[in-house]
Design an enzyme around this catalytic site. Structure first.
Site, short mmCIF file in Angstrom:
data_model
loop_
_atom_site.label_atom_id
_atom_site.label_comp_id
_atom_site.label_asym_id
_atom_site.label_seq_id
_atom_site.Cartn_x
_atom_site.Cartn_y
_atom_site.Cartn_z
N LYS A 178 0.80 -1.22 0.00
CA LYS A 178 0.00 0.00 0.00
C LYS A 178 0.85 1.28 0.00
CE LYS A 178 -3.77 -2.38 -0.03
NZ LYS A 178 -3.39 -3.66 -0.61
C1 PLP Z 1 -9.24 -3.06 -2.03
C2 PLP Z 1 -8.72 -3.82 -0.84
N1 PLP Z 1 -9.54 -4.05 0.21
C3 PLP Z 1 -9.11 -4.71 1.30
C4 PLP Z 1 -7.82 -5.17 1.40
C5 PLP Z 1 -7.41 -5.94 2.62
O1 PLP Z 1 -6.32 -5.36 3.27
P1 PLP Z 1 -5.30 -6.27 4.13
O2 PLP Z 1 -4.49 -7.07 3.18
O3 PLP Z 1 -4.48 -5.25 4.88
O4 PLP Z 1 -6.12 -7.09 5.02
C6 PLP Z 1 -6.93 -4.95 0.36
C7 PLP Z 1 -5.55 -5.45 0.44
O5 PLP Z 1 -4.87 -5.81 -0.47
C8 PLP Z 1 -7.39 -4.27 -0.80
O6 PLP Z 1 -6.60 -4.05 -1.84
#
Ligand code: PLP
Length: 386
Positions: A178
């Site tokens: 991110k």
């Molecule tokens: C659009 C979106 N939503 C939710 C998530 C979930 O985040 P995490 O991987 O930190 O749980 C991601 C992660 O890649 C994402 O790209």
């Protein structure tokens, strides 16, 4: 991950030397400092740091009172964690089309609202801003809760307002991929005191013991997904860098678009080019074959081939595997019997058609002007062979 180094190391060293690794204490620690600063930056009242973006979305939904008996609209193009979070909250995701902008189609939201629909999750995919004005208007008229998934859009905005801070509640991921990272992490933001209180309980059901407010809120049982002071420390450094990085990437995206669209390429329409993250340039082709060829020649990525970002690849959702036990499986709960859950891989054909004809090229804040010029030349050269 874009930038990380000495400053993060120094800050983490200070945390270890100071002996304050747990987020609760008598003074403002790293997590509390980050939450205060990030809320200020976004112009919201509350920010609650979490262990991941998935935790953040689940907590936001539960915080907003979503649960069994409710449908939540989710776009056909998002990481599967968005839909998984809906099921983790006990509700049912209804999957709807994106439009040419690669974000959720406001007309599809309007068309999909049924008697059980309580919320919608606009996802600012690839740092692109969803069209929040019509989305908020539909939500106002139809009484929907808007839970923004800004996991891929840290630092971006829509017409000047930060992504994540427009809906009733917003969520972020700070995982390795991110715009701002602490390895793994996330956050929920909202202006609603009641939502914030419940989100706090999901993230740490025991927080009332730690922060001396035992009688403030009765709370409920949840797993918890608390962040550590190391994550807070890294995020405090990353937060200082985000604006500069985003403005470099935005400028780079605008330059690439300006110098390549004249050469005959078209890009996906943007709802807020001046404010979005600028992390990806999205080219649109007439056919999937042309898109595949262009991706091969430029090192770009066809949008439908990014792994679990398209509903056809959300296996546990499509197969109704909602929990480890049937009694906890939202797809089998009697409260959800009237919710729409007949998924098929062809149900959002419009989205698939758009995604298979889209190729993205990533920008980078540390790419020099000369390197960008070379990238632009390679894009133009590829166009000749497509
Ligand atoms: C659009 C979106 N939503 C939710 C998530 C979930 O985040 P995490 O991987 O930190 O749980 C991601 C992660 O890649 C994402 O790209």
């Amino acid at each position: 991950m874009y930038r990380i180094g000495e400053e993060e190391l120094n800050e983490i060293r200070k945390v270890i030397e100071g002996g304050r690794i747990f987020r609760y204490g008598s003074d403002e620690g790293q997590c509390a400092r980050f939450e205060r600063r990030y809320a200020e930056k976004l112009g919201v009242k509350h920010c609650i740091q979490t262990a991941s973006g998935t935790n953040a979305i689940t907590a936001a939904l539960i915080g907003a009172g979503i649960g069994p008996g409710d449908e939540v609209l989710v776009p056909a193009c998002t990481y599967m964690a968005t839909a998984i979070s809906v099921v983790a909250a006990g509700a049912i995701p209804v999957i709807i089309d994106i439009d040419d902008s690669l974000t959720i189609d406001p007309a599809a939201i309007d068309a999909a609202i049924g008697p059980r629909t309580r919320a919608v999750i606009p996802v600012h995919m690839w740092g692109l801003a969803c069209d929040m004005d019509p989305i908020m208007e539909i939500a106002r008229v139809k009484n929907l809760i808007v839970v923004e998934d800004a996991c891929q859009a840290v630092g971006g905005a829509y017409k000047g307002t930060k992504l994540g801070a427009i809906g009733h509640i917003g969520t972020f991921s700070f995982n390795y991929y991110k715009n701002m990272t602490c390895g793994e992490g996330g956050a929920v933001v909202t202006n609603d005191d009641g939502y914030a209180e419940r989100v706090g309980c999901v993230i740490d059901p025991c927080r009332f013991y730690w922060d001396g407010r035992e009688n403030a809120f009765s709370g409920f049982v949840q797993n918890g997904a608390r962040a550590s002071e190391f994550e807070g420390a890294m995020l405090n450094i990353q937060l200082d860098r985000i604006d500069d990085m985003i403005s470099s990437m935005r400028a780079q995206k605008k330059r690439i678009i300006a110098e390549t669209t004249g050469a005959g390429l078209s890009v996906a329409p943007s709802h807020s080019l001046e404010w979005e993250c600028g992390t990806h340039v999205m080219y649109r082709f007439e056919s999937p074959e042309a898109a595949a060829r262009f991706a091969e020649l430029t090192g770009g990525t066809v949008a439908i081939k990014t792994g679990r970002h398209v509903y056809t690849e959300w296996d546990p959702i499509l197969a109704h595997r909602g929990a480890h036990h049937d009694a906890l499986n939202a797809f089998k709960m009697k409260e959800n019997a009237e919710c729409r859950m007949n998924y098929s891989t062809e149900m959002c054909r419009t989205s698939l058609d758009i995604l298979e004809r889209t190729v993205f090229i990533q920008t980078h804040p540390d790419r020099s002007a000369d390197e960008t010029a070379r990238l632009i030349e390679s894009i133009k050269t590829a166009l000749v062979s497509v």
